[in-house]
Design a protein around this motif. Sequence first.
Motif, PDB file in Angstrom:
ATOM      1  N   ARG A  70     150.656  73.237  55.557  1.00 48.70           N
ATOM      2  CA  ARG A  70     151.462  73.269  56.788  1.00 48.70           C
ATOM      3  C   ARG A  70     152.758  74.031  56.572  1.00 48.70           C
ATOM      4  NH1 ARG A  70     150.300  67.194  57.860  1.00 48.70           N
ATOM      5  NH2 ARG A  70     148.326  67.314  58.971  1.00 48.70           N
ATOM      6  N   GLU A  83     151.958  77.666  56.388  1.00 50.62           N
ATOM      7  CA  GLU A  83     151.674  78.186  57.734  1.00 50.62           C
ATOM      8  C   GLU A  83     152.964  78.349  58.526  1.00 50.62           C
ATOM      9  OE1 GLU A  83     148.929  75.226  59.118  1.00 50.62           O
ATOM     10  OE2 GLU A  83     147.169  76.367  58.448  1.00 50.62           O
ATOM     11  N   ARG A  84     153.887  77.384  58.377  1.00 52.83           N
ATOM     12  CA  ARG A  84     155.171  77.479  59.074  1.00 52.83           C
ATOM     13  C   ARG A  84     155.955  78.703  58.579  1.00 52.83           C
ATOM     14  NH1 ARG A  84     160.327  76.403  58.528  1.00 52.83           N
ATOM     15  NH2 ARG A  84     160.153  75.600  56.420  1.00 52.83           N
ATOM     16  N   THR A  99     154.414  81.849  59.888  1.00 52.15           N
ATOM     17  CA  THR A  99     154.790  82.055  61.291  1.00 52.15           C
ATOM     18  C   THR A  99     156.202  82.631  61.375  1.00 52.15           C
ATOM     19  OG1 THR A  99     153.358  80.237  62.000  1.00 52.15           O
ATOM     20  CG2 THR A  99     155.110  80.895  63.513  1.00 52.15           C
TER      21      THR A  99
END
Length: 146
Positions: A66, A69-70, A73
């Motif tokens: 996570r 992925e953050r 992004t």
Amino acid sequence: DNDDRDQIPEALRTVLSHMDERNTKLHSANARLEADQSKLEVNLKMVRSKNSILIGERDSMTKSLREAERKATLLEEEKDMVQKGVGDLKDRVSTLTVINRSLQEQVDSMSNSTVKQENEKYQSELARLNSELVLMKEEKENTAQL
């Protein structure tokens, strides 16, 4: 009749002996089953412990995923902003290049234009006036000497 009575205790002894034998086998089997159960309980505890460790690792990996992925992004958004900024800068450079060419053309045309001609005319007039001034000074000196 007596023979039958004598055979009853013998038959009972045989039955009891078989029952004792069977009881011993059952105790043996029960002891093996209890030992197997203990081993299985130890194995179960080990499996549960490993499972708990794996769950912890999975949760840690999920958290790391996570976070990655953050970050991905955020980096993608930053990349988009940088690309937009680069595009804006390219547009600005193009605009400034066009303005610079236009100004250079104006400077070049001015050097060949009336401004240059006027400048040459004034320089010529200045040179003539300087010559006249020199002549006037010479005449004044000649007049003063006579």
